[in-house]
Motif scaffolding. Structure first.
Motif, mmCIF file in Angstrom:
data_model
loop_
_atom_site.group_PDB
_atom_site.id
_atom_site.type_symbol
_atom_site.label_atom_id
_atom_site.label_comp_id
_atom_site.label_asym_id
_atom_site.label_seq_id
_atom_site.Cartn_x
_atom_site.Cartn_y
_atom_site.Cartn_z
ATOM 1 N N MET A 102 0.860 -1.163 0.000
ATOM 2 C CA MET A 102 0.000 0.000 0.000
ATOM 3 C C MET A 102 0.900 1.217 0.000
ATOM 4 N N SER A 119 0.718 5.483 -0.306
ATOM 5 C CA SER A 119 -0.189 6.612 -0.244
ATOM 6 C C SER A 119 0.594 7.914 -0.149
ATOM 7 N N SER A 120 0.182 8.883 -0.949
ATOM 8 C CA SER A 120 0.728 10.233 -0.811
ATOM 9 C C SER A 120 0.104 10.827 0.438
ATOM 10 N N ALA A 121 0.936 11.196 1.387
ATOM 11 C CA ALA A 121 0.361 11.608 2.666
ATOM 12 C C ALA A 121 1.122 12.744 3.330
ATOM 13 N N LYS A 139 -4.345 9.970 7.423
ATOM 14 C CA LYS A 139 -4.316 8.865 6.463
ATOM 15 C C LYS A 139 -3.927 7.560 7.150
ATOM 16 N N HIS A 140 -2.928 7.615 8.006
ATOM 17 C CA HIS A 140 -2.484 6.413 8.722
ATOM 18 C C HIS A 140 -3.604 5.855 9.597
ATOM 19 N N LEU A 151 -6.302 4.247 7.359
ATOM 20 C CA LEU A 151 -5.857 2.949 6.853
ATOM 21 C C LEU A 151 -5.921 1.871 7.936
ATOM 22 N N LEU A 190 4.169 5.654 3.076
ATOM 23 C CA LEU A 190 3.535 6.974 3.030
ATOM 24 C C LEU A 190 4.573 7.947 2.492
ATOM 25 N N LYS A 233 4.245 9.709 -5.796
ATOM 26 C CA LYS A 233 4.253 8.306 -6.194
ATOM 27 C C LYS A 233 5.067 8.083 -7.473
ATOM 28 N N ASP A 252 -5.742 4.487 -8.054
ATOM 29 C CA ASP A 252 -5.662 5.850 -7.543
ATOM 30 C C ASP A 252 -6.854 6.639 -8.048
ATOM 31 N N ASN A 303 -1.121 10.692 -10.513
ATOM 32 C CA ASN A 303 -0.386 9.558 -9.962
ATOM 33 C C ASN A 303 -0.358 8.374 -10.918
#
Length: 89
Positions: free
Chosen positions: A1, A3-5, A15-16, A19, A33, A37, A47, A52
């Motif tokens: 996984m 993720s742009s965070a 976001k964390h 998830l 994270l 990407k 996405d 991305n």
């Protein structure tokens, strides 16, 4: 996984936590994270933002959201919900 965070101040923690709540089977060792990407490679990317997907060399799946509903790109496979995503896996 992946993720742009890191673009916005509270995004990383939010976001964390999201998830962990919705995908508790994904452990910290399977989570990346990041801010962009563009260096990510793999077999597929799911996405909701074309920015991305455009650079990604594998299969590209765009998850339908209000901001992308009118985007049509023949290199994307559109998925509309998580049930459709799970069928692809």
């Amino acid at each position: 996984m992946v993720s742009s965070a890191t673009e916005f101040d509270n995004c990383l923690d939010d976001k964390h936590n999201w998830l962990k709540e919705h995908f508790p089977f994904i452990g910290w060792r399977q989570l990346v994270l990041c801010g962009t990407k563009q260096g990510i490679e793999g077999d597929m990317m799911l996405d909701d933002h074309p920015k991305n997907l455009d650079f990604f060399p594998g299969k590209r799946y765009i998850f339908t959201q209000p901001h992308n509903i009118y985007i049509s790109n023949p290199t994307y496979i559109r998925v509309n919900n998580w049930s459709e995503v799970f069928k692809l896996l």
